[in-house]
Design an enzyme around this catalytic site. Structure first.
Site, PDB file in Angstrom:
ATOM      1  CG  ASN A   9     -11.336 -27.218 -15.744  1.00 27.06           C
ATOM      2  OD1 ASN A   9     -10.074 -26.862 -16.337  1.00 27.06           O
ATOM      3  ND2 ASN A   9     -11.721 -27.104 -14.557  1.00 27.06           N
ATOM      4  CE  LYS A  11      -9.842 -28.785 -12.233  1.00 24.28           C
ATOM      5  NZ  LYS A  11      -9.948 -29.279 -10.891  1.00 24.28           N
ATOM      6  CG  HIS A  93     -13.541 -24.285 -11.922  1.00 24.74           C
ATOM      7  ND1 HIS A  93     -12.692 -24.241 -10.753  1.00 24.74           N
ATOM      8  CD2 HIS A  93     -14.073 -25.352 -12.472  1.00 24.74           C
ATOM      9  CE1 HIS A  93     -13.361 -25.767 -10.759  1.00 24.74           C
ATOM     10  NE2 HIS A  93     -13.344 -25.982 -11.580  1.00 24.74           N
ATOM     11  CD  GLU A  95      -9.781 -25.907  -9.423  1.00 22.93           C
ATOM     12  OE1 GLU A  95      -9.384 -25.600 -10.317  1.00 22.93           O
ATOM     13  OE2 GLU A  95      -9.971 -27.013  -8.999  1.00 22.93           O
ATOM     14  CD  GLU A 163     -17.483 -27.672 -12.004  1.00 25.68           C
ATOM     15  OE1 GLU A 163     -17.281 -29.293 -12.210  1.00 25.68           O
ATOM     16  OE2 GLU A 163     -16.475 -27.301 -11.570  1.00 25.68           O
ATOM     17  N   GLY A 169     -12.230 -32.998  -7.058  1.00 27.14           N
ATOM     18  CA  GLY A 169     -10.597 -33.520  -7.005  1.00 27.14           C
ATOM     19  C   GLY A 169     -10.821 -34.437  -6.094  1.00 27.14           C
ATOM     20  CB  SER A 209     -15.276 -36.371  -7.734  1.00 29.13           C
ATOM     21  OG  SER A 209     -14.192 -35.663  -6.872  1.00 29.13           O
TER      22      SER A 209
END
Ligand code: PEP
Length: 249
Positions: A9, A11, A93, A95, A163, A169, A209
């Site tokens: 991904n 992003k 996702h 985010e 996730e 991240g 990560s």
């Protein structure tokens, strides 16, 4: 045997120049091994499909709209994604759940749109740090799965990515035991809901990560069939060793 999948991904990173990484990665993949998909930003989809043409890399989008078309400025439909030649789309996702306030019902509707356009949906679920700390992870994931995964999921059009939000991240990763517990629980839920054959065949990815130096350990979990990788998917030099670790698992 379940198929293994390494999904990257990107992003909101990269320009056309970044697509050179696809050729570099593709050249390292060989003829068989895990399925590989790269999800670049939407403006790069069409060019990414062409850049990956002579490789085993499939291309995916990072989101689609829940409606087939209409007055939704700035959004893209699943059909538009499929029209570029892309084969996958990430939905839900964390985010997007966070910054775009996407709810499970939205993700469910987006998944139906993805399927209707012939795309494979990578449906993301994951708990906040506070839920993790209060041992609520399995309940949160079960609720997200119940709401986000439509009836009729099939192995060829559905991938689930676990996730943990606090691991994305951040460089933090759950213990292998924690990853095993969540993935086993998702597998049991899928079998319960979709039956043995389909429930056992849907690939489950871990994301958060994943790096070349921890991939081998994560892939030891029986129900981890691959990874959804953010930062370490941007460069072939980082993503290739993760794919190699998956191939060995
Ligand atoms: C992600 O974006 O889905 C992700 C897992 O990111 P990272 O690998 O950078 O934690």
């Amino acid at each position: 045997m379940r198929r293994k999948l390494a999904a990257g991904n990107w992003k909101m990173n990269g320009t056309a120049a970044s697509l050179a990484e696809l050729a570099v990665l593709g050249a390292q993949l060989g003829d068989d091994g895990p399925d590989v998909v790269i999800c670049p930003p939407a403006p790069l989809l069409f060019r990414a499909v062409h850049a990956a043409e002579d490789t085993r890399i499939a291309i995916g989008a990072q989101d689609c709209h829940m409606q087939p078309k209409g007055a939704f400025t700035g959004d893209i439909s699943a059909q538009m994604i499929a029209d570029t030649g892309a084969q996958y789309v990430i939905v839900g996702h964390s985010e997007r759940r966070d910054t775009h306030k996407e709810r499970n019902a939205d993700i469910n509707a987006k998944t139906l749109m993805a399927w209707a356009s012939g795309l494979t949906a990578i449906i993301c679920v994951g708990e906040e740090l506070s839920d993790h700390e209060q041992n609520n992870t399995l309940d949160i994931i079960a609720g997200q799965l119940a709401g986000s995964l439509p009836d009729g999921a099939q192995a060829h059009n559905t991938v689930i990515a676990y996730e943990p939000i606090w691991a994305i991240g951040t460089g933090k990763v759950p213990t292998l035991e924690e990853i095993i517990a969540v993935h086993d629980s998702i597998r049991a839920t899928l079998i319960n809901r979709l039956g043995d054959e389909t429930g056992n065949a849907i690939p489950l990815l871990y994301g958060g990560s994943v790096k070349p130096d921890n991939a081998e350990t994560i892939f030891k979990a029986e129900n981890v069939d691959g990874a959804l990788v953010g930062g370490a998917s941007l460069k072939a030099a980082d993503f290739a060793p993760i794919i190699a670790a998956l191939a060995r698992s």
